[in-house]
Design an enzyme around this catalytic site. Structure first.
Site, PDB file in Angstrom:
ATOM      1  N   ALA A  42      -1.189  -3.830  -4.467  1.00  0.00           N
ATOM      2  CA  ALA A  42      -1.715  -4.791  -5.437  1.00  0.00           C
ATOM      3  C   ALA A  42      -0.596  -5.781  -5.714  1.00  0.00           C
ATOM      4  O   ALA A  42       0.587  -5.463  -5.533  1.00  0.00           O
ATOM      5  CB  ALA A  42      -2.109  -4.066  -6.711  1.00  0.00           C
ATOM      6  N   GLY A  56      -2.054  -0.291  -3.270  1.00  0.00           N
ATOM      7  CA  GLY A  56      -3.413  -0.793  -3.051  1.00  0.00           C
ATOM      8  C   GLY A  56      -3.747  -0.996  -1.573  1.00  0.00           C
ATOM      9  O   GLY A  56      -4.913  -0.972  -1.194  1.00  0.00           O
ATOM     10  N   GLU A  59       3.524   3.736  -6.384  1.00  0.00           N
ATOM     11  CA  GLU A  59       3.315   3.177  -7.729  1.00  0.00           C
ATOM     12  C   GLU A  59       4.224   3.793  -8.795  1.00  0.00           C
ATOM     13  O   GLU A  59       4.670   3.103  -9.706  1.00  0.00           O
ATOM     14  CB  GLU A  59       1.843   3.342  -8.154  1.00  0.00           C
ATOM     15  CG  GLU A  59       0.888   2.363  -7.490  1.00  0.00           C
ATOM     16  CD  GLU A  59       0.326   2.859  -6.166  1.00  0.00           C
ATOM     17  OE1 GLU A  59       0.885   3.813  -5.590  1.00  0.00           O
ATOM     18  OE2 GLU A  59      -0.685   2.289  -5.719  1.00  0.00           O
TER      19      GLU A  59
HETATM   20  N1  CAA Z   1       3.037  -7.644  -4.719  1.00  0.00           N
HETATM   21  C1  CAA Z   1       3.489  -8.910  -4.755  1.00  0.00           C
HETATM   22  N2  CAA Z   1       4.361  -9.422  -3.832  1.00  0.00           N
HETATM   23  C2  CAA Z   1       4.766  -8.577  -2.868  1.00  0.00           C
HETATM   24  C3  CAA Z   1       4.333  -7.261  -2.786  1.00  0.00           C
HETATM   25  C4  CAA Z   1       3.421  -6.792  -3.761  1.00  0.00           C
HETATM   26  N3  CAA Z   1       2.889  -5.557  -3.740  1.00  0.00           N
HETATM   27  N4  CAA Z   1       4.920  -6.664  -1.715  1.00  0.00           N
HETATM   28  C5  CAA Z   1       5.717  -7.610  -1.161  1.00  0.00           C
HETATM   29  N5  CAA Z   1       5.625  -8.776  -1.843  1.00  0.00           N
HETATM   30  C6  CAA Z   1       6.289 -10.034  -1.580  1.00  0.00           C
HETATM   31  C7  CAA Z   1       7.761  -9.984  -2.020  1.00  0.00           C
HETATM   32  O1  CAA Z   1       7.872 -10.217  -3.397  1.00  0.00           O
HETATM   33  C8  CAA Z   1       8.330 -11.106  -1.179  1.00  0.00           C
HETATM   34  O2  CAA Z   1       7.944 -12.332  -1.739  1.00  0.00           O
HETATM   35  P1  CAA Z   1       9.055 -13.484  -2.063  1.00  0.00           P
HETATM   36  O3  CAA Z   1       9.632 -13.834  -0.723  1.00  0.00           O
HETATM   37  O4  CAA Z   1       8.243 -14.581  -2.681  1.00  0.00           O
HETATM   38  O5  CAA Z   1      10.067 -12.860  -2.960  1.00  0.00           O
HETATM   39  C9  CAA Z   1       7.564 -10.987   0.133  1.00  0.00           C
HETATM   40  O6  CAA Z   1       6.360 -10.277  -0.184  1.00  0.00           O
HETATM   41  C10 CAA Z   1       8.322 -10.196   1.183  1.00  0.00           C
HETATM   42  O7  CAA Z   1       8.651  -8.932   0.648  1.00  0.00           O
HETATM   43  P2  CAA Z   1      10.153  -8.337   0.646  1.00  0.00           P
HETATM   44  O8  CAA Z   1      11.149  -9.425   0.625  1.00  0.00           O
HETATM   45  O9  CAA Z   1      10.234  -7.313  -0.435  1.00  0.00           O
HETATM   46  O10 CAA Z   1      10.182  -7.639   2.087  1.00  0.00           O
HETATM   47  P3  CAA Z   1      11.056  -6.390   2.533  1.00  0.00           P
HETATM   48  O11 CAA Z   1      10.939  -6.307   4.006  1.00  0.00           O
HETATM   49  O12 CAA Z   1      12.418  -6.455   1.947  1.00  0.00           O
HETATM   50  O13 CAA Z   1      10.332  -5.104   1.868  1.00  0.00           O
HETATM   51  C11 CAA Z   1       8.428  -3.754   1.240  1.00  0.00           C
HETATM   52  C12 CAA Z   1       9.034  -4.748   2.263  1.00  0.00           C
HETATM   53  C13 CAA Z   1       9.186  -2.416   1.346  1.00  0.00           C
HETATM   54  C14 CAA Z   1       6.976  -3.550   1.598  1.00  0.00           C
HETATM   55  C15 CAA Z   1       8.600  -4.339  -0.187  1.00  0.00           C
HETATM   56  O14 CAA Z   1       8.068  -5.657  -0.192  1.00  0.00           O
HETATM   57  C16 CAA Z   1       7.890  -3.553  -1.256  1.00  0.00           C
HETATM   58  O15 CAA Z   1       8.378  -2.500  -1.673  1.00  0.00           O
HETATM   59  N6  CAA Z   1       6.724  -4.059  -1.757  1.00  0.00           N
HETATM   60  C17 CAA Z   1       6.026  -3.447  -2.849  1.00  0.00           C
HETATM   61  C18 CAA Z   1       5.293  -2.202  -2.441  1.00  0.00           C
HETATM   62  C19 CAA Z   1       4.617  -1.554  -3.634  1.00  0.00           C
HETATM   63  O16 CAA Z   1       5.276  -1.115  -4.554  1.00  0.00           O
HETATM   64  N7  CAA Z   1       3.293  -1.509  -3.606  1.00  0.00           N
HETATM   65  C20 CAA Z   1       2.511  -0.943  -4.672  1.00  0.00           C
HETATM   66  C21 CAA Z   1       2.043  -2.041  -5.581  1.00  0.00           C
HETATM   67  S1  CAA Z   1       1.327  -1.413  -7.080  1.00  0.00           S
HETATM   68  C22 CAA Z   1      -0.283  -1.037  -6.697  1.00  0.00           C
HETATM   69  O17 CAA Z   1      -0.712  -1.155  -5.559  1.00  0.00           O
HETATM   70  C23 CAA Z   1      -1.094  -0.570  -7.873  1.00  0.00           C
HETATM   71  C24 CAA Z   1      -2.459  -0.103  -7.587  1.00  0.00           C
HETATM   72  O18 CAA Z   1      -2.677   0.939  -7.004  1.00  0.00           O
HETATM   73  C25 CAA Z   1      -3.602  -0.830  -8.129  1.00  0.00           C
END
Ligand code: CAA
Length: 257
Positions: free
Chosen positions: A66, A112, A135
């Site tokens: 998400a 998500g 999460e």
């Molecule tokens: N939401 C918003 N933006 C996200 C995102 C997310 N879930 N995942 C990645 N992005 C964005 C980053 O912010 C970044 O954007 P900017 O360049 O504008 O800063 C871009 O995508 C590239 O990401 P990274 O620079 O972080 O890439 P990386 O290779 O260093 O890392 C990753 C990759 C390990 C997937 C890392 O992006 C990450 O940990 N993302 C979040 C994963 C996460 O926690 N997901 C769960 C979300 S909560 C949820 O889903 C709740 C629910 O059940 C309803």
């Protein structure tokens, strides 16, 4: 139909839906969920569509979760609404659709994103894919059905470990755990999904829809899967597809559904 956050294209009985926010690793914001909701409803209504293949744009992510930036400042009621609306508009819609869906997991499927893949009927992962529900590392829990669907797919013990440790599984581990059905290279991913879809396309869409309903009933509170199966089984009889399928068998030819 044109969308801002996804691509959707029908070809040879398959609806290909690609989540298309690669700069944000295809994170699911509200607008993307709304686009997916529309595309799935349209695919469901189109009798020519026999299978949906869902994937993420580019090679890095299926969906990285998400959209954290969108919900970071939400209140309690906004948070609850995010989960409720998302589940209704997308995850439950997909799982209960008559049309079978295949998640072609081409990279990160986190939060998500994994929840979206788990709402699909079949999952295939490329060997670079990483899957997890991280999460709790953000101080929140899976809200798009992850606590329920992960436990039903891999069992309660493994789901508890994945969720509480927030660790990611590799594609091979995910296959060992029963989370995905097949693993292949990135190049083979869509062809492999198409191969599965081509087997689906040979079969009765009416019977497939009733089979999906019956399987899902066993995982739905208040429904008895065996009773639903009996009733859905009976309702196949006398339909044109049942007549075609059984007649084709007796005439030693392939059924034409
Ligand atoms: N939401 C918003 N933006 C996200 C995102 C997310 N879930 N995942 C990645 N992005 C964005 C980053 O912010 C970044 O954007 P900017 O360049 O504008 O800063 C871009 O995508 C590239 O990401 P990274 O620079 O972080 O890439 P990386 O290779 O260093 O890392 C990753 C990759 C390990 C997937 C890392 O992006 C990450 O940990 N993302 C979040 C994963 C996460 O926690 N997901 C769960 C979300 S909560 C949820 O889903 C709740 C629910 O059940 C309803």
């Amino acid at each position: 139909m044109n969308y801002d956050n996804i691509l959707s294209e029908n070809k040879d009985g398959i609806c290909y839906i690609t989540i298309n926010r690669p700069k944000q690793l295809n994170a699911l914001n509200g607008a993307t969920i709304a686009d997916l909701n529309k595309a799935i409803i349209i695919a469901e209504k189109d009798k020519l569509v026999r299978c949906i293949i869902l994937t993420g744009a580019d090679t890095k992510a299926f969906v990285a979760g998400a959209d954290i930036k969108e919900f970071a400042k939400f209140t309690v009621s906004q948070g609850e609404n995010l989960a409720k609306q998302g589940q209704e508009l997308l995850f439950d819609l997909l799982e209960n659709a008559d049309t079978p869906s295949i998640a072609a997991i081409n990279g990160f499927a986190l939060g998500g994103g994994l929840e979206l893949a788990m709402a699909c009927h079949i999952r295939i992962a490329s060997d670079n894919a990483k899957m997890g529900l991280p999460e709790v590392s953000l101080g929140v829990i899976p809200g798009y059905g992850g606590t329920q669907r992960l436990a039903s797919l891999v069992g309660k013990g493994k789901a508890m470990e994945m969720i509480t440790t927030a660790t990611m599984l590799s594609a091979v581990e995910a296959k060992e755990w029963g989370l995905v059905n097949h693993v292949c290279t990135q190049e083979e991913l869509i062809p492999m999904a198409e191969k599965v879809a081509s087997k689906i396309k040979r079969n009765s869409p009416m019977a497939i829809a009733k089979a999906i309903k019956s399987v899902n009933a066993g995982f739905t509170d208040g429904l008895n899967g065996f009773e639903v199966e009996i009733s859905e089984f009976g309702s196949c009889f006398e339909t044109s597809e049942f007549v075609e399928g059984t007649t084709a068998f007796m005439e030693k030819r392939k059924a034409n559904f």
